[in-house]
Motif scaffolding. Structure first.
Motif, PDB file in Angstrom:
ATOM      1  N   UNK A  76     -16.353  -7.081 -36.522  1.00  0.00           N
ATOM      2  CA  UNK A  76     -14.916  -7.237 -36.730  1.00  0.00           C
ATOM      3  C   UNK A  76     -14.642  -7.902 -38.088  1.00  0.00           C
ATOM      4  N   UNK A  77     -13.779  -7.281 -38.890  1.00  0.00           N
ATOM      5  CA  UNK A  77     -13.436  -7.847 -40.197  1.00  0.00           C
ATOM      6  C   UNK A  77     -14.413  -7.504 -41.306  1.00  0.00           C
ATOM      7  N   UNK A  78     -15.462  -6.753 -40.979  1.00  0.00           N
ATOM      8  CA  UNK A  78     -16.378  -6.281 -42.019  1.00  0.00           C
ATOM      9  C   UNK A  78     -15.846  -4.980 -42.612  1.00  0.00           C
ATOM     10  N   UNK A  79     -16.515  -4.541 -43.649  1.00  0.00           N
ATOM     11  CA  UNK A  79     -16.038  -3.359 -44.357  1.00  0.00           C
ATOM     12  C   UNK A  79     -17.200  -2.423 -44.681  1.00  0.00           C
ATOM     13  N   UNK A  80     -16.907  -1.114 -44.699  1.00  0.00           N
ATOM     14  CA  UNK A  80     -17.902  -0.129 -45.146  1.00  0.00           C
ATOM     15  C   UNK A  80     -17.332   0.676 -46.309  1.00  0.00           C
ATOM     16  N   UNK A  81     -18.218   1.065 -47.208  1.00  0.00           N
ATOM     17  CA  UNK A  81     -17.856   1.870 -48.372  1.00  0.00           C
ATOM     18  C   UNK A  81     -18.204   3.324 -48.074  1.00  0.00           C
ATOM     19  N   UNK A  82     -17.251   4.231 -48.321  1.00  0.00           N
ATOM     20  CA  UNK A  82     -17.499   5.655 -48.074  1.00  0.00           C
ATOM     21  C   UNK A  82     -16.624   6.466 -49.023  1.00  0.00           C
ATOM     22  N   UNK A  83     -16.970   7.726 -49.183  1.00  0.00           N
ATOM     23  CA  UNK A  83     -16.184   8.606 -50.038  1.00  0.00           C
ATOM     24  C   UNK A  83     -14.780   8.821 -49.487  1.00  0.00           C
TER      25      UNK A  83
END
Ligand SMILES: *Cc1c(COP(=O)(O)O)cnc(C)c1O
Length: 343
Positions: A76-83
């Motif tokens: 929760x509250x984390x982030x992922x990088x994606x196109x």
């Protein structure tokens, strides 16, 4: 829509073959939530071994597989990088945000489909600054829109993930298409080596009726198993479905080259019409751009003649698969020619 004679809408439309149905009928089964289904266990062990990873989990869809991966790497509250156009960002109903409280950080694609490594690196949030979500993961898709992204790009992204202590996930819904297109030197193990987790669909080019597999590090797969249960994805005698997946691994990987060959022939036939701007396919997906009016009329005409395809905003997508043969390619091209003859 009229009944479809030639179905180029997606490689998900394939129907299980007689051989696959026989394998399903004969599958040995147990209760998979108890870990008792021998056929599911075989499929999971086989996929893990093929990729040289610790473990795997059989799930209902590519969407669920990607969601489980995101929820296993990120809290929760984390982030992922994606196109910006990644399937797991655009086409999965915002599941990571809705069900995982995970924030996406989309990155624009370059014209070749890759993300600029500089853009990826710039989007990683500084550690320990309370303004930001915590960046945990980079997700890459390959094939991407049917394009095979180069291995040196995958290595560059892996290097960034490693330097920043981030997880790395591959949405490899069509990873086998990429391997087959890359040729004999590329096996699925080498292709997926840099990744902590990999999602592969059995229900697209491989021709199974249902299912995807998430493969990866033991701790991630253990977490995914708990999340699968939580999301209602625990299945019981699912060996009947896993048997179709095992059959697909035995019979339907090498033949993806036929789909790619037919896509190329179809693309060349379409490109013979000056009004159509055709992107030559690396694998089994062709994009055709036209002036919007022509494109919409063509799509409508083809659909009325039993050629199934998807078309929007003047762009058409044609997909070849297990249930498309050479005659169907010729038949569809004949309908396209008829459209342009009629003017
Ligand atoms: C189809 C697809 C998925 C999702 O698979 P479903 O089984 O349709 O949920 C995920 N990623 C990519 C790249 C896909 O093409």
């Amino acid at each position: 829509m009229n009944s479809i004679r030639y179905d180029f809408r997606s490689d998900t439309v394939t129907r299980p073959s007689a051989g696959m149905r026989a394998a399903m009928a004969e599958a040995e089964v147990g209760d998979d939530v108890f870990g008792d289904d021998p056929t599911v266990n075989r499929l999971e062990q086989r996929m893990a071994a093929m990729l040289g990873k610790d473990a795997a989990i059989f799930v209902s869809s590519g969407t669920q597989s990607n969601l489980l991966a995101l929820m296993s790497h990120c809290g929760r509250g984390d982030e992922f990088i994606a196109g910006q156009k990644a399937h797991l960002y655009v086409n999965e109903a915002g599941g990571a945000a809705v069900l995982g409280s995970i924030q996406p950080q989309p990155i624009a694609h370059q014209s070749d489909g890759t993300m600029d490594p500089g853009d990826i690196e710039a989007a990683i949030k500084p550690v320990g600054d309370s303004h930001f979500a915590t960046t945990r993961l980079i997700a890459v898709e390959n094939t991407f829109g049917g394009k095979v992204l180069p291995m040196d790009y995958m290595a560059q992204v892996a290097d960034i993930a490693q330097r920043h202590g981030l997880g790395l996930h591959l949405d490899g819904a069509r990873a086998f298409n990429a391997c087959v297109a890359l040729g004999v030197d590329m096996d699925i193990r080498a292709f997926t080596a840099p990744f902590d987790s990999v999602s592969i669909c059995l229900s697209k080019g491989l021709g199974a009726p249902v299912g995807s597999v998430l493969i990866g590090r033991q701790d991630l797969i253990d977490t995914a198993r708990r999340h699968r249960k939580m999301l209602g994805g625990g299945m019981r005698q699912s060996g009947i479905l896993a048997a179709a997946g095992l059959y697909a691994l035995d019979h339907n990987i090498e033949r993806l080259a036929d789909d790619h060959r037919r896509a190329k022939r179809l693309a060349e036939g379409l490109a013979a019409h000056p009004a159509l701007s055709v992107t030559m396919p690396d694998t089994n997906i062709i994009f055709v751009d036209t002036e919007k009016q022509v494109g919409d009329r063509l799509t409508e005409f083809l659909q009325s003649r039993g050629v199934g395809l998807t078309g929007r905003y003047g762009q058409q997508r044609w997909v070849t698969h297990l249930d498309v043969d050479d005659e169907m390619v010729d038949g569809a091209l004949a309908e396209v020619a008829a459209f342009f003859r009629a003017g």
